[in-house]
Each structure stands twice: as structure tokens, then as C-alpha cells.
Design an enzyme around this catalytic site. Structure first.
Site, PDB file in Angstrom:
ATOM      1  N   LYS A   1      14.161 -46.570 -18.007  1.00  0.00           N
ATOM      2  CA  LYS A   1      14.612 -47.466 -16.938  1.00  0.00           C
ATOM      3  C   LYS A   1      13.445 -48.226 -16.347  1.00  0.00           C
ATOM      4  O   LYS A   1      13.565 -49.387 -15.997  1.00  0.00           O
ATOM      5  CB  LYS A   1      15.263 -46.647 -15.816  1.00  0.00           C
TER       6      LYS A   1
ATOM      7  N   LYS B   1       9.454 -45.507 -26.034  1.00  0.00           N
ATOM      8  CA  LYS B   1      10.604 -44.808 -25.469  1.00  0.00           C
ATOM      9  C   LYS B   1      11.364 -45.745 -24.530  1.00  0.00           C
ATOM     10  O   LYS B   1      10.782 -46.394 -23.676  1.00  0.00           O
ATOM     11  CB  LYS B   1      10.139 -43.582 -24.659  1.00  0.00           C
TER      12      LYS B   1
ATOM     13  N   LYS C   1       3.253 -42.528 -16.996  1.00  0.00           N
ATOM     14  CA  LYS C   1       3.448 -43.512 -15.924  1.00  0.00           C
ATOM     15  C   LYS C   1       2.102 -44.044 -15.421  1.00  0.00           C
ATOM     16  O   LYS C   1       1.977 -45.224 -15.131  1.00  0.00           O
ATOM     17  CB  LYS C   1       4.325 -42.948 -14.817  1.00  0.00           C
TER      18      LYS C   1
HETATM   19  P1  ATP Z   1      12.480 -43.395 -15.688  1.00  0.00           P
HETATM   20  O1  ATP Z   1      11.907 -44.566 -16.438  1.00  0.00           O
HETATM   21  O2  ATP Z   1      12.714 -43.702 -14.231  1.00  0.00           O
HETATM   22  O3  ATP Z   1      11.747 -42.101 -15.922  1.00  0.00           O
HETATM   23  P2  ATP Z   1      14.378 -42.716 -17.720  1.00  0.00           P
HETATM   24  O4  ATP Z   1      15.069 -43.848 -18.375  1.00  0.00           O
HETATM   25  O5  ATP Z   1      13.264 -42.062 -18.436  1.00  0.00           O
HETATM   26  O6  ATP Z   1      13.958 -43.213 -16.268  1.00  0.00           O
HETATM   27  P3  ATP Z   1      15.316 -40.265 -16.592  1.00  0.00           P
HETATM   28  O7  ATP Z   1      16.211 -40.294 -15.399  1.00  0.00           O
HETATM   29  O8  ATP Z   1      13.869 -39.965 -16.416  1.00  0.00           O
HETATM   30  O9  ATP Z   1      15.495 -41.659 -17.349  1.00  0.00           O
HETATM   31  O10 ATP Z   1      15.929 -39.262 -17.651  1.00  0.00           O
HETATM   32  C1  ATP Z   1      17.295 -38.898 -17.630  1.00  0.00           C
HETATM   33  C2  ATP Z   1      17.643 -38.183 -18.920  1.00  0.00           C
HETATM   34  O11 ATP Z   1      17.697 -39.138 -19.982  1.00  0.00           O
HETATM   35  C3  ATP Z   1      16.626 -37.123 -19.333  1.00  0.00           C
HETATM   36  O12 ATP Z   1      17.327 -36.022 -19.869  1.00  0.00           O
HETATM   37  C4  ATP Z   1      15.834 -37.798 -20.424  1.00  0.00           C
HETATM   38  O13 ATP Z   1      15.345 -36.873 -21.365  1.00  0.00           O
HETATM   39  C5  ATP Z   1      16.872 -38.697 -21.056  1.00  0.00           C
HETATM   40  N1  ATP Z   1      16.229 -39.883 -21.635  1.00  0.00           N
HETATM   41  C6  ATP Z   1      15.607 -40.865 -20.957  1.00  0.00           C
HETATM   42  N2  ATP Z   1      15.133 -41.797 -21.804  1.00  0.00           N
HETATM   43  C7  ATP Z   1      15.466 -41.374 -23.055  1.00  0.00           C
HETATM   44  C8  ATP Z   1      15.264 -41.894 -24.368  1.00  0.00           C
HETATM   45  N3  ATP Z   1      14.619 -43.041 -24.560  1.00  0.00           N
HETATM   46  N4  ATP Z   1      15.742 -41.179 -25.423  1.00  0.00           N
HETATM   47  C9  ATP Z   1      16.403 -40.005 -25.235  1.00  0.00           C
HETATM   48  N5  ATP Z   1      16.625 -39.466 -24.024  1.00  0.00           N
HETATM   49  C10 ATP Z   1      16.168 -40.140 -22.944  1.00  0.00           C
HETATM   50 MG    MG Z   2      12.056 -40.576 -17.424  1.00  0.00          MG
END
Ligand code: ATP
Ligand code: MG
Length: 320
Positions: free
Chosen positions: A192, A189, A110
Site C-alpha cells: 500500500k 513487493k 521502510k
Molecule cells: P504497508 O505498505 O502499509 O505495509 P501492505 O500492503 O504491506 O501495507 P499490510 O497491512 O502490511 O499491507 O499487510 C496485510 C497483510 O497482507 C499481511 O498478512 C501481509 O503479509 C499481506 N501482504 C501485503 N502485501 C503482500 C504481498 N505483496 N504479497 C502477499 N501478501 C502481502
Molecule cells: Mg506491510
């Protein structure tokens, strides 16, 4: 067996969340006592709009239920409905080495993306450790990106246990090899907070637009293409049948099909894959008060477990 996982209401849920975390979590709800929380304290590290946070939290609950979370089996609740978790995070932070936190990927990623570095973001793995440990969790289904955080959780639990006696249980991560990290539109990756997502419940036009904007190399139509380096193929392999995946792989390798055509096939598969979830989502939306009921029931179950663990922790460290 107690299963624990969380998801941030930092934005709208995407197919990376679905394949990395939600689908495994939904499958695991059959195998033990599942606790799934909406990580609103964590989301505060990136989201500073109160209305958006409230709205996203409810939407995460809705979308998770639509995807198949069964509230009679799994407890679904807001992280902030169990505020004792911040107390445990504080206690854990007193034994957390700085170097361990400095090496945490989520923080480093981040910062590299230019997001502001708050102490909250830096301490994220400590709060996450508390999230897991406060429920005496056995198994944590997460995406590959969270593996390191579960390792940090084990380290911190071990340190507290060494210092104060065996009070916390060490959890195991559960990571699917195939869906380790779902790539986003830009090949990074899918996240969100990175603006590179395909949202599970996007409108048809919007989902098509996102799929069509997946970044590719500039190989011409006739050229053979490497499926293993393609975001399109990676995503297709999450939703296609084994035969369809083999056919698309062969078409990539043979040449003669452009990326635009592969994207159309991917969109069609994705749209169909999530059709039953869209239907269930409409049904839930037609039941006012249902989401609040589910969250209240989940919070009650979670609090009962957390209170018990915290009584043990407070006594062990000398706070009671
Ligand atoms: P942020 O960008 O706010 O960190 P995020 O999309 O990474 O959001 P999180 O809430 O951090 O989502 O993660 C929620 C779950 O989804 C975690 O178990 C994480 O490992 C999984 N996850 C998030 N992005 C991915 C991805 N690209 N591939 C597989 N698993 C994911
Ligand atoms: Mg995340």
C-alpha cells in the site's frame, strides 16, 4: 483452533493483500474461531492524516466483507477498540532485545524507502506480537513478508514465559507457498505504501491503466520470454485456470506475443475474478449502519478474550 490476522488501513487494499492474507483468512474462517483486525495503531506509523485513517479503516472493513469475510463466523474489529493490546506491547517490549528488532525486515525496508524512522515503526513487531498473543492465537495466516514477525512473536512469548511462567501461547504462521509475495507494478513487493499496487476495487479504467503500466524488460514481440521472471505471468497465475496458465506459459516461451497483449489478457482475467466481490460490495454499501454493527460486535468478542489473557499477564508479572 483460534485464527488471528490483521491488515493495516494504511491505504487501499490491493491484490497482494487479497492473495497473501485475505483469501486465506476467509478460507480459514470455516476451520476455527477467527479474529481479524484492522490495524489502525500500526497504520499511524506511516499515515498522519486523521480523516484518511478513519476513512481507510471503514473501507478496509467494507472491502474485507465484500471479499467474503463472514461476520457471523469471524470477528472483524478495529485494533484500537482493544486498547489493552498497547499495554501488552509495553510489557513485551521490556523483554525484547534491541538486536532482534533491528533485524526486522519491515523496519529495514521502510527505512530503505526513505520513510521516517520513528520508535513506533521500530517497535512495530512488538505491537504485532501483542496483537497475536493477547488472543491466545493458534494460527496466523499472513503473507511471506510477515513470517519474520511471527517468529519474533514466538521469541517474545517464549521470553515472557521463561521469565514469568507459562502465560502466553506460541502461535504458528500459515503461509501459502504459491502466493508468498505478490509483486507490484515495479516488480517489488506490492505494498500500500509503495505506490505500486493494483487495487482490488479499482474502477475498470484505472485497473486497466495499472495493469498496462507493469514494468517489463524490452524484449521485442517476436522474442521468447521467460514467464518465471515476469510480473505479468506471476499475476496471471493467481487468477487464471490451470489450462489458461499453461497456455500463457507456452505463449511466453514460444515468442510472437508482446507484453502489451499479455497485459490485456491479465486485465480481463483480473476484472472477471473480482466481479462477484464488486457485486457484494454494492450490496453492503446499500445497508447503512451495517459496517458499524459488524465492528462493534467484533470488538465485543475480541475484548472478552483479551481481558481474560491480560488478567493472567498482569498477575504473572506483578502488576496486580
Ligand atoms: P504497508 O505498505 O502499509 O505495509 P501492505 O500492503 O504491506 O501495507 P499490510 O497491512 O502490511 O499491507 O499487510 C496485510 C497483510 O497482507 C499481511 O498478512 C501481509 O503479509 C499481506 N501482504 C501485503 N502485501 C503482500 C504481498 N505483496 N504479497 C502477499 N501478501 C502481502
Ligand atoms: Mg506491510
Amino acid at each position: 483452533m483460534r485464527i488471528l490476522s490483521g491488515i493495516q488501513p494504511s491505504g487501499i487494499l490491493h491484490i497482494g493483500n487479497y492473495f497473501g492474507m485475505m483469501r486465506p483468512a476467509i478460507e480459514l474462517q470455516e476451520e476455527g474461531e477467527a479474529l481479524y483486525f484492522i490495524a489502525d495503531y500500526h497504520a499511524l506509523t506511516t499515515l498522519r492524516e486523521p480523516d484518511a485513517l478513519r476513512e481507510n479503516s471503514r473501507r478496509v472493513a467494507l472491502d474485507f466483507l465484500a471479499c467474503g469475510l463472514d461476520p457471523d463466523r469471524a470477528a472483524l474489529f478495529l485494533q484500537s477498540d482493544v486498547p489493552q493490546v498497547t499495554e501488552l506491547a509495553w510489557i513485551l517490549s521490556t523483554v525484547a532485545p534491541m538486536g532482534l528488532l533491528e533485524r526486522a525486515h519491515s523496519y529495514k525496508d521502510k527505512i530503505a524507502r526513505g520513510l521516517p524512522a520513528s520508535a513506533g515503526l521500530f517497535n512495530y513487531p512488538v505491537l504485532m506480537a501483542a496483537d497475536i498473543l493477547i488472543y491466545n492465537s493458534d494460527v496466523v495466516p499472513v503473507g511471506r513478508d510477515q513470517k519474520q514477525h511471527v517468529e519474533i512473536t514466538r521469541d517474545l512469548a517464549g521470553k515472557l514465559n521463561e521469565t514469568f511462567g507459562e502465560i502466553l501461547k506460541l502461535p504458528e504462521p500459515r503461509i501459502r507457498e504459491q502466493t508468498q509475495i505478490v509483486p507490484g507494478l515495479d516488480g517489488q513487493k506490492m505494498s500500500k505504501s509503495y505506490g505500486n499496487t493494483i487495487d482490488i476495487f479499482a474502477e475498470e479504467k484505472e485497473m486497466r491503466r495499472r495493469v498496462m503500466s507493469i514494468v517489463t524488460d524490452s524484449a521485442p514481440v517476436e522474442a521468447p520470454k521467460n514467464p518465471d521472471e515476469s510480473t505479468i505471468f506471476h499475476l496471471f497465475s493467481l487468477v487464471g485456470s490451470p489450462e489458461e496458465i499453461a497456455a500463457v506459459r507456452a505463449a511466453f516461451e514460444k515468442g510472437g506475443t508482446g507484453y502489451g497483449e499479455f497485459k490485456k489478457q491479465l486485465f480481463a482475467k483480473l476484472w472477471d475474478y473480482f466481479a462477484p466481490m464488486r457485486k457484494r460490495r454494492q450490496e453492503i454499501l446499500a445497508r447503512p449502519g451495517y459496517i458499524d454493527e459488524v465492528l462493534a460486535k467484533g470488538a465485543k468478542r475480541a475484548n472478552a478474550i483479551a481481558d481474560k489473557v491480560m488478567r493472567g499477564v498482569r498477575r504473572a508479572v506483578g502488576l496486580r
